[in-house]
Design a protein around this motif. Structure first.
Motif, mmCIF file in Angstrom:
data_model
loop_
_atom_site.group_PDB
_atom_site.id
_atom_site.type_symbol
_atom_site.label_atom_id
_atom_site.label_comp_id
_atom_site.label_asym_id
_atom_site.label_seq_id
_atom_site.Cartn_x
_atom_site.Cartn_y
_atom_site.Cartn_z
ATOM 1 N N ASP A 147 7.412 -3.222 -8.426
ATOM 2 C CA ASP A 147 7.808 -3.618 -6.875
ATOM 3 C C ASP A 147 7.028 -4.477 -6.155
ATOM 4 O O ASP A 147 7.079 -4.621 -4.922
ATOM 5 C CB ASP A 147 7.902 -2.260 -6.198
ATOM 6 C CG ASP A 147 6.422 -1.489 -6.047
ATOM 7 O OD1 ASP A 147 5.522 -2.048 -6.661
ATOM 8 O OD2 ASP A 147 6.123 -0.386 -5.635
ATOM 9 N N ALA A 148 6.012 -5.313 -6.719
ATOM 10 C CA ALA A 148 5.412 -6.305 -6.173
ATOM 11 C C ALA A 148 4.416 -5.738 -5.339
ATOM 12 O O ALA A 148 4.172 -6.775 -4.328
ATOM 13 C CB ALA A 148 6.082 -7.387 -5.996
ATOM 14 N N ASP A 149 3.857 -4.434 -5.000
ATOM 15 C CA ASP A 149 3.063 -4.024 -4.122
ATOM 16 C C ASP A 149 1.623 -4.475 -4.014
ATOM 17 O O ASP A 149 0.807 -3.976 -4.975
ATOM 18 C CB ASP A 149 3.128 -2.413 -4.008
ATOM 19 C CG ASP A 149 2.174 -1.930 -2.684
ATOM 20 O OD1 ASP A 149 1.361 -2.507 -2.359
ATOM 21 O OD2 ASP A 149 2.825 -0.995 -2.372
ATOM 22 N N CYS A 184 0.915 -1.172 0.159
ATOM 23 C CA CYS A 184 -0.195 0.129 0.041
ATOM 24 C C CYS A 184 0.854 1.193 0.025
ATOM 25 O O CYS A 184 0.385 2.322 0.573
ATOM 26 C CB CYS A 184 -0.933 0.118 1.208
ATOM 27 S SG CYS A 184 -2.243 -1.118 0.951
ATOM 28 N N GLY A 185 1.918 1.272 -0.807
ATOM 29 C CA GLY A 185 2.915 2.395 -0.844
ATOM 30 C C GLY A 185 3.786 2.592 0.413
ATOM 31 O O GLY A 185 4.502 3.624 0.450
ATOM 32 N N VAL A 186 3.801 1.767 0.943
ATOM 33 C CA VAL A 186 4.674 1.888 2.475
ATOM 34 C C VAL A 186 5.629 0.850 2.377
ATOM 35 O O VAL A 186 5.573 -0.318 2.106
ATOM 36 C CB VAL A 186 3.849 1.883 3.629
ATOM 37 C CG1 VAL A 186 4.630 1.984 5.021
ATOM 38 C CG2 VAL A 186 2.842 2.899 3.880
ATOM 39 N N ASP A 225 -3.301 10.288 0.203
ATOM 40 C CA ASP A 225 -2.438 11.443 -0.467
ATOM 41 C C ASP A 225 -2.493 11.056 -1.806
ATOM 42 O O ASP A 225 -2.783 12.030 -2.899
ATOM 43 C CB ASP A 225 -0.996 11.257 0.071
ATOM 44 C CG ASP A 225 -0.430 12.298 -0.624
ATOM 45 O OD1 ASP A 225 -0.694 13.479 -0.580
ATOM 46 O OD2 ASP A 225 0.698 12.179 -1.363
ATOM 47 N N LEU A 226 -2.266 9.683 -2.339
ATOM 48 C CA LEU A 226 -2.314 9.303 -3.874
ATOM 49 C C LEU A 226 -3.733 9.541 -4.647
ATOM 50 O O LEU A 226 -3.478 10.128 -5.490
ATOM 51 C CB LEU A 226 -1.802 7.964 -4.030
ATOM 52 C CG LEU A 226 -0.564 7.316 -3.618
ATOM 53 C CD1 LEU A 226 -0.243 5.983 -3.822
ATOM 54 C CD2 LEU A 226 0.499 8.345 -4.651
ATOM 55 N N LEU A 227 -4.650 9.281 -3.709
ATOM 56 C CA LEU A 227 -5.966 9.468 -4.244
ATOM 57 C C LEU A 227 -6.768 10.741 -3.928
ATOM 58 O O LEU A 227 -7.933 11.090 -4.318
ATOM 59 C CB LEU A 227 -6.814 8.282 -3.980
ATOM 60 C CG LEU A 227 -6.513 7.021 -4.396
ATOM 61 C CD1 LEU A 227 -7.077 5.637 -3.851
ATOM 62 C CD2 LEU A 227 -6.381 6.819 -5.996
ATOM 63 N N ASN A 228 -6.180 11.683 -3.323
ATOM 64 C CA ASN A 228 -6.638 12.981 -2.893
ATOM 65 C C ASN A 228 -7.959 12.570 -2.231
ATOM 66 O O ASN A 228 -8.976 13.585 -2.654
ATOM 67 C CB ASN A 228 -6.914 13.665 -4.114
ATOM 68 C CG ASN A 228 -7.095 15.371 -3.662
ATOM 69 O OD1 ASN A 228 -6.725 15.762 -2.728
ATOM 70 N ND2 ASN A 228 -7.850 16.044 -4.699
ATOM 71 N N SER A 232 4.461 1.033 -7.741
ATOM 72 C CA SER A 232 3.331 0.700 -8.191
ATOM 73 C C SER A 232 2.268 1.798 -8.020
ATOM 74 O O SER A 232 1.325 1.927 -8.478
ATOM 75 C CB SER A 232 2.810 -0.299 -7.600
ATOM 76 O OG SER A 232 3.497 -1.663 -7.767
ATOM 77 N N ASP A 233 2.787 3.143 -7.242
ATOM 78 C CA ASP A 233 1.648 4.013 -7.041
ATOM 79 C C ASP A 233 1.673 4.796 -8.560
ATOM 80 O O ASP A 233 0.542 5.304 -8.668
ATOM 81 C CB ASP A 233 2.258 5.235 -6.013
ATOM 82 C CG ASP A 233 3.828 5.578 -6.549
ATOM 83 O OD1 ASP A 233 4.484 5.291 -7.514
ATOM 84 O OD2 ASP A 233 4.416 6.388 -5.587
ATOM 85 N N ARG A 234 2.645 4.574 -9.328
ATOM 86 C CA ARG A 234 2.290 5.061 -10.760
ATOM 87 C C ARG A 234 0.911 4.277 -11.260
ATOM 88 O O ARG A 234 0.472 4.961 -12.000
ATOM 89 C CB ARG A 234 3.730 4.982 -11.759
ATOM 90 C CG ARG A 234 4.929 5.725 -11.099
ATOM 91 C CD ARG A 234 5.983 5.010 -12.118
ATOM 92 N NE ARG A 234 5.842 5.215 -13.452
ATOM 93 C CZ ARG A 234 6.856 5.004 -14.155
ATOM 94 N NH1 ARG A 234 7.909 4.448 -13.791
ATOM 95 N NH2 ARG A 234 6.703 5.425 -15.539
#
Length: 381
Positions: free
Chosen positions: A259-261, A244-246, A341-344, A296-298
């Motif tokens: 990154d296999a997230d 989850c981006g962490v 933050d990613l999805l506002n 994977s946040d991209r």
């Protein structure tokens, strides 16, 4: 038929009552300007010019964030000047159709556009119009006369023309006169303007009471969609894992092309599923070397941009991580904050949970980790 559009949003909105000018007010949770630009974009506009005030250029960028194919220019002292500045900013060929639309008419649809473009096949311009239904009176405090409504129409926007036709007509328009609409300019130049079926939904928001009515209409033009995503990766040698981006320190890592997230992958699929846009593998094929080791946040941001491009809003997301290790609870708040933050999104619209399978299955044996996600998205009907 290819077409471009000019959306006029430079007025002062003096009749609309207290508050910001009409294009910048909220309707159904979105700026009124965005309704028109989204609709014209979805109808196939090749290029959209938004004409606004000098002090609203930044507001235009914020209101239209995530949309492509538009640019903004500063308008003039009158509507006619603003339209001409918008026309001058177009890169369209002279023979191409151009639609002129008032930002304060938010409920334009692709069907309206298609009807107008079809009418240009046999006319110099096309205007959506409604026949006058009310009895008309002329006078001030006392009625002077009753005016026949036969042959009278209420003109709406968008109005369609060939670009060169409208440019030439404006060039011939008297400098000391102000037209009430663009069709009047073409009419005076001798052009033939077709009347096509108007629509009560093409109402212009003018007075304070109009906005309450529009809110009721906006609520009926939105639908809620739900998408579900699943992802799993096996464990391999490593010293940290992304979830989850962490980044979490761990004695193993998840093996994958990026990154296999798994958390972000499942959530990306859930969002894509909600808007019918396939799955993550279609957008980011594992056979493409450019995604090797990618964050994977991209992928998640790409899915969110597709929602915005469809005029949608992500309402809520929920991710469940299924594993024996690592322990998720110490990192859950950081994961929620990262997704928000990613999805506002407000934090209370983001959920991250974890569970085990009590030693059963591949996750129970410590062979891999699974993630499931649900996303709720609201889009225009």
């Amino acid at each position: 038929m290819n077409f471009s559009a000019v959306v006029v949003a430079a007025g002062s909105s003096t009749r609309a009552g207290p508050g910001a000018p009409k294009p910048w007010r909220s309707l159904g949770g979105r700026p009124i300007l965005r309704w028109s630009v989204e609709a014209l974009s979805l109808a196939g506009a090749r290029e959209i010019i938004v004409v606004t005030g000098t002090d609203r250029m930044a507001d235009a960028g914020e209101a239209l964030a995530g949309l492509a194919g538009w640019s903004a220019v500063v308008g003039g002292a009158t509507r006619a000047e603003s339209v001409q500045r918008g026309l001058a900013a177009l890169s369209a060929p002279e023979h191409e159709a151009v639609l002129i639309h008032d930002a304060a008419r938010p409920f334009v649809t692709a069907a309206h556009v298609e009807t107008l473009l079809a009418a240009l096949g046999s006319a110099d311009g096309a205007v959506p119009a409604l026949p006058v239904a009310d009895t008309l009176k002329r006078g001030t405090a006392i009625v002077a006369e009753t005016v026949s409504r036969d042959g009278l129409w209420r003109a709406q926007t968008p109005q369609a023309f060939r670009l060169r036709t409208l440019l030439d007509a404006y060039a011939a328009w008297p400098a000391d006169a102000e037209p009430t609409d663009d069709a009047a300019v073409v009419e005076r130049a001798g052009g033939k303007v077709a009347l096509v079926a108007g629509d009560p939904l093409l109402m212009k928001l003018t007075y304070p009471e109009d906005f309450a009515m529009a809110e009721q209409l906006a609520g009926g033009r939105r639908i809620v969609r739900t998408g579900f995503g699943v992802d799993a990766h096996r464990w391999g040698p490593g010293d940290a894992v992304w979830l989850c981006g962490v980044r979490i320190d761990h004695d193993q890592t998840l093996i994958g092309h990026s990154d296999a997230d798994a958390g972000l992958h499942a959530l990306t699929d859930a969002i894509l599923g909600a808007i019918g846009e396939g799955d993550i593998g279609e957008h980011f094929p594992p056979t493409d070397s450019q995604w090797r080791g990618a964050a994977s946040d991209r992928f998640l941001l790409h899915a969110a941009s597709l929602v915005a491009a469809k005029g949608g809003t992500i309402l809520n997301v929920d991710v469940t991580l299924i594993c024996e290790r690592p322990k998720i609870r110490p990192h859950r708040d950081a994961m929620r904050a990262r997704l928000a933050d990613l999805l506002n999104l407000p934090l209370d619209r983001v959920s991250v949970k974890a569970t085990t399978t009590e030693g059963m299955g591949f996750t129970g044996r410590g062979e891999g980790l699974m993630a499931q996600a649900v996303a709720t998205v609201e889009t225009r009907a």
